[in-house]
Design an enzyme around this catalytic site. Structure first.
Site, PDB file in Angstrom:
ATOM      1  CE1 TYR A 100       0.009   2.004   4.294  1.00  0.00           C
ATOM      2  CE2 TYR A 100       0.944  -0.195   4.483  1.00  0.00           C
ATOM      3  CZ  TYR A 100       0.745   1.086   5.001  1.00  0.00           C
ATOM      4  OH  TYR A 100       1.296   1.420   6.207  1.00  0.00           O
TER       5      TYR A 100
ATOM      6  NE  ARG B 239       6.859   4.367   0.583  1.00  0.00           N
ATOM      7  CZ  ARG B 239       6.543   5.104   1.645  1.00  0.00           C
ATOM      8  NH1 ARG B 239       7.461   5.321   2.596  1.00  0.00           N
ATOM      9  NH2 ARG B 239       5.353   5.623   1.778  1.00  0.00           N
TER      10      ARG B 239
ATOM     11  NE  ARG C 113      -6.197 -19.581   4.105  1.00  0.00           N
ATOM     12  CZ  ARG C 113      -5.261 -20.354   4.654  1.00  0.00           C
ATOM     13  NH1 ARG C 113      -5.220 -21.645   4.334  1.00  0.00           N
ATOM     14  NH2 ARG C 113      -4.375 -19.860   5.491  1.00  0.00           N
TER      15      ARG C 113
ATOM     16  CE  LYS D  95       3.032   3.229   3.205  1.00  0.00           C
ATOM     17  NZ  LYS D  95       3.492   3.450   4.595  1.00  0.00           N
TER      18      LYS D  95
ATOM     19  CD  GLU E  73       9.734   1.809  10.938  1.00  0.00           C
ATOM     20  OE1 GLU E  73       9.858   2.778  10.166  1.00  0.00           O
ATOM     21  OE2 GLU E  73       9.571   0.649  10.540  1.00  0.00           O
TER      22      GLU E  73
END
Length: 286
Positions: free
Chosen positions: A33, A52, A101, A148, A180
């Protein structure tokens, strides 16, 4: 006004947007994301977020189904349709749905691309003027934090624990050093005015706002040192702050109940925030 979202080539009212229950983003967090900030109905550093996003896709072998210009056009259309003045646009790209799945994904999946707007204050966020309180917690996330991904259970738990302890957020600690914030990069300002933040690696997200702040600090004659620091060092610092696309810069005024500096937002963090917003208003491209 009903919010309009983008899903796989279509602009839909949010209650009409549907994704398969077999989508791998839902079943396996097999997705990445980005969040691009919006100020005065303009995108902030779209090119950085796109770069990114491309990197995240490369690292996970995901296919981005649109070009940079096409993605910019989608962002622009959402700004117009939702009349967004200030806030952000959330983008999520999953590997897609295989119809059932299975840990091993077929090679021919069509990715799922979703975007939606979120209105929120950037310039006048109360946290920017009052500062935030954080607690330190163990960093239990996986070791590719530079990608990310939507694997955000650990950050969610960290935020919940912080709120349960009367704080606003958490700083994560691994091997004795701060990595962070739960969803932000972390900084301290030493006695001599040096900004200290952890260097880029697989251990932290390569923040787009962080990158801009580092350049602003250099341009403004503020010394920056990229190295790991401890909670003890942070408690002894003159200032501390966080950065992200949707916070820009929020000062940190206490950690684990102990006051940082004089307990008020410090001049370095406020200066960087003000300068970032000034340049964003001048240079944002729609």
């Amino acid at each position: 006004m009903t919010r309009i979202v983008y899903l796989n080539g279509r602009y839909l009212e949010e209650h009409r947007a549907q994704v398969s229950v077999f989508d791998r983003g839902f079943l396996f967090a097999d997705a990445v994301y980005e969040v691009t900030a919006v100020l005065n109905s303009k995108l902030i550093d779209f090119a950085g977020h796109f770069a990114r996003l491309q990197r995240s896709c490369t690292e996970l072998g995901l296919t981005l189904p649109v070009s940079e210009q096409q993605l910019r056009d989608i962002h622009q259309e959402l700004l117009i349709r939702n009349q967004l003045h200030e806030g952000g646009i959330y983008l999520q790209l999953t590997r897609g749905s295989a119809g059932d799945r299975d840990f091993c994904a077929p090679a021919d999946l069509s990715p799922t691309l979703l975007l939606f707007t979120q209105a929120r204050p950037l310039k006048d966020a109360p946290q920017a003027s009052a500062g935030i309180h954080v607690v330190s917690l163990p960093d239990i996330r996986w070791h590719r934090r530079d990608i990310k991904t939507v694997q955000l259970l650990a950050p969610c738990l960290a935020k919940e624990l912080a709120h349960a302890r009367g704080a606003d957020d958490a700083w994560l600690v691994e091997d004795g050093f701060v990595t962070e914030g739960s969803s932000s990069n972390a900084y301290i300002v030493t006695a001599d005015g040096t900004v200290v933040t952890r260097p880029l690696s697989n251990d932290i997200l390569h923040g787009i706002t962080r990158q801009a702040l580092m350049q602003l600090a250099a341009d403004g004659g503020i010394k920056v040192e990229e190295r790991a620091f401890t909670i003890a060092e942070a408690l002894a610092a003159k200032e501390a702050f966080i950065s992200s696309a949707t916070t820009v810069v929020w000062p940190v005024v206490s950690i684990d109940g102990q006051t940082i500096g004089d307990g008020k937002p410090g001049p370095v963090s406020l200066r960087l925030r003000q300068r970032y917003l000034q340049l964003a208003e001048q240079s944002t491209q729609g």
